[in-house]
Design a protein around this motif. Structure first.
Motif, PDB file in Angstrom:
ATOM      1  N   ALA A 138      10.392  -1.107  -2.133  1.00  0.00           N
ATOM      2  CA  ALA A 138       9.717  -0.576  -1.142  1.00  0.00           C
ATOM      3  C   ALA A 138       8.478  -1.327  -1.482  1.00  0.00           C
ATOM      4  O   ALA A 138       7.698  -1.227  -2.525  1.00  0.00           O
ATOM      5  CB  ALA A 138       9.611   0.788  -1.196  1.00  0.00           C
ATOM      6  N   VAL A 139       7.460  -1.188  -0.376  1.00  0.00           N
ATOM      7  CA  VAL A 139       5.991  -1.779  -0.317  1.00  0.00           C
ATOM      8  C   VAL A 139       5.286  -0.566   0.233  1.00  0.00           C
ATOM      9  O   VAL A 139       5.371  -0.151   1.331  1.00  0.00           O
ATOM     10  CB  VAL A 139       5.908  -2.840   0.448  1.00  0.00           C
ATOM     11  N   VAL A 140       4.086  -0.287  -0.444  1.00  0.00           N
ATOM     12  CA  VAL A 140       2.955   0.569  -0.162  1.00  0.00           C
ATOM     13  C   VAL A 140       1.582  -0.378   0.006  1.00  0.00           C
ATOM     14  O   VAL A 140       1.360  -0.744  -1.084  1.00  0.00           O
ATOM     15  CB  VAL A 140       2.934   1.735  -1.144  1.00  0.00           C
ATOM     16  N   GLY A 141       1.306  -0.511   1.018  1.00  0.00           N
ATOM     17  CA  GLY A 141       0.204  -1.440   1.361  1.00  0.00           C
ATOM     18  C   GLY A 141      -1.231  -0.925   0.726  1.00  0.00           C
ATOM     19  O   GLY A 141      -1.343   0.262   0.435  1.00  0.00           O
ATOM     20  N   SER A 142      -2.191  -1.801   0.927  1.00  0.00           N
ATOM     21  CA  SER A 142      -3.355  -1.475   0.328  1.00  0.00           C
ATOM     22  C   SER A 142      -4.017  -0.242   1.109  1.00  0.00           C
ATOM     23  O   SER A 142      -4.062  -0.363   2.297  1.00  0.00           O
ATOM     24  CB  SER A 142      -4.309  -2.657   0.368  1.00  0.00           C
ATOM     25  N   MET A 143      -4.812   0.503   0.542  1.00  0.00           N
ATOM     26  CA  MET A 143      -5.405   1.771   1.043  1.00  0.00           C
ATOM     27  C   MET A 143      -4.563   2.758   1.563  1.00  0.00           C
ATOM     28  O   MET A 143      -5.305   3.545   2.328  1.00  0.00           O
ATOM     29  CB  MET A 143      -6.571   1.171   1.794  1.00  0.00           C
ATOM     30  N   ALA A 144      -3.115   2.505   1.538  1.00  0.00           N
ATOM     31  CA  ALA A 144      -2.248   3.611   2.155  1.00  0.00           C
ATOM     32  C   ALA A 144      -2.672   4.742   1.151  1.00  0.00           C
ATOM     33  O   ALA A 144      -2.854   4.773   0.006  1.00  0.00           O
ATOM     34  CB  ALA A 144      -0.953   3.011   2.153  1.00  0.00           C
ATOM     35  N   LYS A 145      -2.159   6.153   1.894  1.00  0.00           N
ATOM     36  CA  LYS A 145      -2.406   7.317   0.736  1.00  0.00           C
ATOM     37  C   LYS A 145      -1.223   8.160   1.019  1.00  0.00           C
ATOM     38  O   LYS A 145      -0.823   8.605   2.278  1.00  0.00           O
ATOM     39  CB  LYS A 145      -3.727   8.016   1.467  1.00  0.00           C
ATOM     40  N   LEU A 146      -0.294   8.432   0.145  1.00  0.00           N
ATOM     41  CA  LEU A 146       0.707   9.207   0.057  1.00  0.00           C
ATOM     42  C   LEU A 146       0.189  10.433  -0.595  1.00  0.00           C
ATOM     43  O   LEU A 146      -0.339  10.571  -1.483  1.00  0.00           O
ATOM     44  CB  LEU A 146       1.753   8.623  -0.784  1.00  0.00           C
ATOM     45  N   GLY A 147       0.600  11.685   0.140  1.00  0.00           N
ATOM     46  CA  GLY A 147       0.515  13.012  -0.355  1.00  0.00           C
ATOM     47  C   GLY A 147       1.616  13.421  -1.371  1.00  0.00           C
ATOM     48  O   GLY A 147       1.984  12.721  -2.211  1.00  0.00           O
ATOM     49  N   ASP A 148       1.611  14.656  -1.824  1.00  0.00           N
ATOM     50  CA  ASP A 148       2.574  14.931  -2.789  1.00  0.00           C
ATOM     51  C   ASP A 148       4.060  15.203  -2.218  1.00  0.00           C
ATOM     52  O   ASP A 148       4.391  15.666  -1.104  1.00  0.00           O
ATOM     53  CB  ASP A 148       2.123  16.330  -3.145  1.00  0.00           C
TER      54      ASP A 148
END
Length: 211
Positions: free
Chosen positions: A136-146
């Motif tokens: 999986a890829v999480v891009g720059s400045m992305a925000k994941l909660g809990d």
């Protein structure tokens, strides 16, 4: 991380956690498991010690051992995290595979699993107790909660915001800037081009609400 780890759970995520810690040369002290029929047996030569609420093993956590909760059931993970907070005053450690790539400016909370081949780009924020599966890829400045889960091979583009407990299936693409609501669910293979409401389930290309 130098302490041995006790893993809570022997299901698929328990296997993933075992491989991740072993990839980093971390000793696994043993597993704790709800299913009493598995107590006293082994998983890949590692002992399944007893129940997750066994004080004889819990007393080791925070002193001689760290802990990791390996379950994709958020309600169960929350209950185990609360127990560790209340009884041992500790947070679960992160399980980050040695073949995962994290940018130097990534903000990472506690108790997260990031599996082999996953990429988290610089400036991204990962909350607590998230699961980011292989490739999986999480891009720059992305925000994941809990308690967010990102499926195998999914792409979360830059500046995406994913609220607590959202589930992103395998092979999903979320375009830049989209917001995913709390406890929302994105079906496998979907392409998400518009924001998703709290609790909403969407599927397809482009993703549409499922009623």
């Amino acid at each position: 991380m130098i302490n041995p780890v006790i893993i809570f759970g022997t299901g698929p995520m328990g296997h993933h956690a075992m491989e991740i810690f072993e990839s980093n040369g971390v000793t696994i002290y043993g597993f704790l498991e709800e299913d009493a029929s598995r107590h006293g047996t082994e998983l890949n030569s590692i002992s399944i010690l007893g129940r997750p609420d066994d004080d004889g093993f819990l007393k080791l956590i925070g002193k001689k051992c760290d802990a990791f909760v390996a379950s994709d059931d958020n309600a169960y993970r929350k209950s185990m995290v609360k127990m560790l907070n209340d009884k041992r005053h500790v947070q679960p450690v992160n399980a980050v595979h040695k073949r995962a790539v994290l940018g130097v400016s990534v903000s990472l909370g506690h108790g997260n699993m990031i599996n082999s081949g996953a990429i988290v780009e610089g400036g991204a924020t990962i909350g607590q107790h998230c699961v980011i599966h292989s490739n999986a890829v999480v891009g720059s400045m992305a925000k994941l909660g809990d308690y967010v889960q990102i499926g195998i091979g999914s792409i979360v583009n830059s500046n995406v915001e994913i609220a607590d407990e959202a589930f992103i299936g395998s092979g999903v693409t979320i375009v830049a800037g989209v917001k995913i609501g709390k406890k929302a669910r994105i079906g496998a293979g979907s392409v998400v081009i518009a924001s998703v409401k709290d609790g909403e389930t969407v599927f397809g290309n482009p993703a549409q609400a499922v009623k």
